[in-house]
Design a protein around this motif. Structure first.
Motif, mmCIF file in Angstrom:
data_model
loop_
_atom_site.group_PDB
_atom_site.id
_atom_site.type_symbol
_atom_site.label_atom_id
_atom_site.label_comp_id
_atom_site.label_asym_id
_atom_site.label_seq_id
_atom_site.Cartn_x
_atom_site.Cartn_y
_atom_site.Cartn_z
ATOM 1 N N THR A 1 7.910 -4.104 21.944
ATOM 2 C CA THR A 1 7.336 -3.589 20.706
ATOM 3 C C THR A 1 5.833 -3.421 20.815
ATOM 4 O O THR A 1 5.159 -4.148 21.536
ATOM 5 C CB THR A 1 7.627 -4.523 19.507
ATOM 6 O OG1 THR A 1 6.941 -5.763 19.706
ATOM 7 C CG2 THR A 1 9.105 -4.770 19.345
ATOM 8 N N THR A 2 5.338 -2.460 20.081
ATOM 9 C CA THR A 2 3.908 -2.285 19.843
ATOM 10 C C THR A 2 3.750 -2.164 18.331
ATOM 11 O O THR A 2 4.425 -1.345 17.707
ATOM 12 C CB THR A 2 3.374 -1.015 20.536
ATOM 13 O OG1 THR A 2 3.625 -1.113 21.938
ATOM 14 C CG2 THR A 2 1.880 -0.860 20.292
ATOM 15 N N ASN A 3 2.893 -2.997 17.769
ATOM 16 C CA ASN A 3 2.712 -3.022 16.321
ATOM 17 C C ASN A 3 1.287 -2.627 15.964
ATOM 18 O O ASN A 3 0.332 -3.052 16.607
ATOM 19 C CB ASN A 3 3.010 -4.418 15.777
ATOM 20 C CG ASN A 3 4.438 -4.822 16.032
ATOM 21 O OD1 ASN A 3 4.823 -5.054 17.178
ATOM 22 N ND2 ASN A 3 5.230 -4.891 14.987
ATOM 23 N N PHE A 4 1.190 -1.822 14.917
ATOM 24 C CA PHE A 4 -0.096 -1.336 14.421
ATOM 25 C C PHE A 4 -0.203 -1.684 12.940
ATOM 26 O O PHE A 4 0.671 -1.315 12.154
ATOM 27 C CB PHE A 4 -0.190 0.181 14.620
ATOM 28 C CG PHE A 4 -1.422 0.785 14.027
ATOM 29 C CD1 PHE A 4 -2.674 0.496 14.542
ATOM 30 C CD2 PHE A 4 -1.326 1.650 12.952
ATOM 31 C CE1 PHE A 4 -3.813 1.061 13.988
ATOM 32 C CE2 PHE A 4 -2.459 2.230 12.392
ATOM 33 C CZ PHE A 4 -3.698 1.929 12.917
ATOM 34 N N ILE A 5 -1.248 -2.416 12.586
ATOM 35 C CA ILE A 5 -1.521 -2.747 11.184
ATOM 36 C C ILE A 5 -2.671 -1.856 10.728
ATOM 37 O O ILE A 5 -3.788 -1.987 11.224
ATOM 38 C CB ILE A 5 -1.861 -4.241 11.019
ATOM 39 C CG1 ILE A 5 -0.670 -5.087 11.437
ATOM 40 C CG2 ILE A 5 -2.262 -4.539 9.575
ATOM 41 C CD1 ILE A 5 -0.927 -6.581 11.452
ATOM 42 N N PRO A 6 -2.401 -0.940 9.787
ATOM 43 C CA PRO A 6 -3.401 0.063 9.386
ATOM 44 C C PRO A 6 -4.267 -0.384 8.209
ATOM 45 O O PRO A 6 -4.182 0.168 7.126
ATOM 46 C CB PRO A 6 -2.527 1.258 8.998
ATOM 47 C CG PRO A 6 -1.301 0.617 8.430
ATOM 48 C CD PRO A 6 -1.091 -0.642 9.218
ATOM 49 N N GLY A 7 -5.114 -1.377 8.411
ATOM 50 C CA GLY A 7 -5.956 -1.884 7.320
ATOM 51 C C GLY A 7 -7.240 -1.097 7.136
ATOM 52 O O GLY A 7 -8.317 -1.677 6.994
ATOM 53 N N TYR A 8 -7.157 0.223 7.139
ATOM 54 C CA TYR A 8 -8.323 1.081 6.981
ATOM 55 C C TYR A 8 -8.921 0.886 5.590
ATOM 56 O O TYR A 8 -8.176 0.731 4.632
ATOM 57 C CB TYR A 8 -7.932 2.553 7.191
ATOM 58 C CG TYR A 8 -9.126 3.477 7.223
ATOM 59 C CD1 TYR A 8 -9.822 3.656 8.398
ATOM 60 C CD2 TYR A 8 -9.557 4.120 6.080
ATOM 61 C CE1 TYR A 8 -10.933 4.481 8.433
ATOM 62 C CE2 TYR A 8 -10.667 4.943 6.101
ATOM 63 C CZ TYR A 8 -11.354 5.118 7.279
ATOM 64 O OH TYR A 8 -12.454 5.915 7.322
ATOM 65 N N PRO A 9 -10.209 0.851 5.403
ATOM 66 C CA PRO A 9 -11.285 1.152 6.348
ATOM 67 C C PRO A 9 -11.879 -0.069 7.031
ATOM 68 O O PRO A 9 -12.797 0.050 7.830
ATOM 69 C CB PRO A 9 -12.334 1.800 5.452
ATOM 70 C CG PRO A 9 -12.231 1.046 4.167
ATOM 71 C CD PRO A 9 -10.751 0.724 4.031
ATOM 72 N N ASP A 10 -11.392 -1.268 6.715
ATOM 73 C CA ASP A 10 -12.038 -2.472 7.225
ATOM 74 C C ASP A 10 -11.550 -2.921 8.593
ATOM 75 O O ASP A 10 -12.343 -3.178 9.487
ATOM 76 C CB ASP A 10 -11.868 -3.631 6.231
ATOM 77 C CG ASP A 10 -12.566 -3.348 4.914
ATOM 78 O OD1 ASP A 10 -13.642 -2.735 4.936
ATOM 79 O OD2 ASP A 10 -12.019 -3.733 3.865
ATOM 80 N N LEU A 11 -10.242 -3.071 8.738
ATOM 81 C CA LEU A 11 -9.723 -3.643 9.967
ATOM 82 C C LEU A 11 -8.327 -3.118 10.252
ATOM 83 O O LEU A 11 -7.449 -3.158 9.396
ATOM 84 C CB LEU A 11 -9.663 -5.177 9.846
ATOM 85 C CG LEU A 11 -9.067 -5.931 11.024
ATOM 86 C CD1 LEU A 11 -9.951 -5.804 12.260
ATOM 87 C CD2 LEU A 11 -8.888 -7.398 10.665
ATOM 88 N N MET A 12 -8.142 -2.629 11.450
ATOM 89 C CA MET A 12 -6.820 -2.243 11.939
ATOM 90 C C MET A 12 -6.561 -3.106 13.170
ATOM 91 O O MET A 12 -7.515 -3.587 13.786
ATOM 92 C CB MET A 12 -6.792 -0.757 12.288
ATOM 93 C CG MET A 12 -7.125 0.123 11.087
ATOM 94 S SD MET A 12 -7.007 1.901 11.377
ATOM 95 C CE MET A 12 -8.228 2.196 12.615
ATOM 96 N N SER A 13 -5.293 -3.318 13.499
ATOM 97 C CA SER A 13 -5.032 -4.159 14.664
ATOM 98 C C SER A 13 -3.814 -3.680 15.438
ATOM 99 O O SER A 13 -2.924 -3.034 14.891
ATOM 100 C CB SER A 13 -4.857 -5.619 14.253
ATOM 101 O OG SER A 13 -3.689 -5.779 13.500
#
Length: 190
Positions: free
Chosen positions: A168-180
């Motif tokens: 798996t590859t996981n992307f957390i889209p916490g735009y505009p502050d933090l993505m991971s």
């Protein structure tokens, strides 16, 4: 409130028989992306890959359990993370939410999900020179800071290796502050 919601969802999940695609996962957590940079506090980030703190390596793990409510379509996922945050201090998050399959083609699948998340970290206000942007709650004398999000979520790409194992590859889209970004494996129950 988060505890009550967690208990209710866990009781619902516990009453539904496990399906073959129910899984546990472990991921390396990974890479933090600050889309607008962190110029004011980048100097506090020892593992930053650039001077402005756009990219910062984190060291830690995310453990998850996913229960499918509708086969191959809809699931409930619980995730717990513990890591060394951007300032190399203890941080983590707790998340519970619903996931839906966006597409599936052969060995490849993409899902997206949303649900309440609490992010916590050791208090950065104790660091010399830290400029508080008031994202996290907690005063200067508190040991921990936290941020509660009703809408925390992720996108997860899965590559099926065999009937029990997915990469798996996981992307957390916490735009505009933090993505991971994080990478790992899911082990499917039989």
């Amino acid at each position: 409130m988060l505890r009550l919601l967690s208990v209710i969802l866990l009781l619902i999940v516990a009453r539904i028989p496990a399906a073959a695609q129910d899984n546990i996962g472990i991921r390396y957590f990974g890479l933090s992306i600050h889309p607008k940079g962190e110029e004011e506090n980048a100097f506090l980030m020892p593992r930053r890959l650039d001077d402005e703190g756009y990219l910062v390596l984190n060291l830690g793990a995310v453990v998850s359990f996913e229960h499918f409510v509708v086969k191959d379509r809809l699931s409930v996922k619980v995730a717990q993370a513990l890591y060394s945050d951007c300032a190399a201090m203890t941080g983590g998050f707790s998340h519970i939410g619903f996931r839906g399959t966006i597409f599936r083609s052969g060995r490849h699948a993409l899902s997206g999900g949303i649900g309440p998340t609490i992010v916590y970290r050791k208090n950065w206000q104790q660091l010399d020179g830290y400029k508080n942007r008031n994202r996290f709650r907690g005063g200067p004398g508190d040991t921990w800071q936290y941020l509660f999000l009703w809408y925390g979520g992720e996108f997860e790409y899965r590559n099926t290796i065999n009937e029990r194992l997915d990469l798996t590859t996981n992307f957390i889209p916490g735009y505009p502050d933090l993505m991971s970004l994080s990478v790992g494996v899911n082990y499917k129950f039989r």
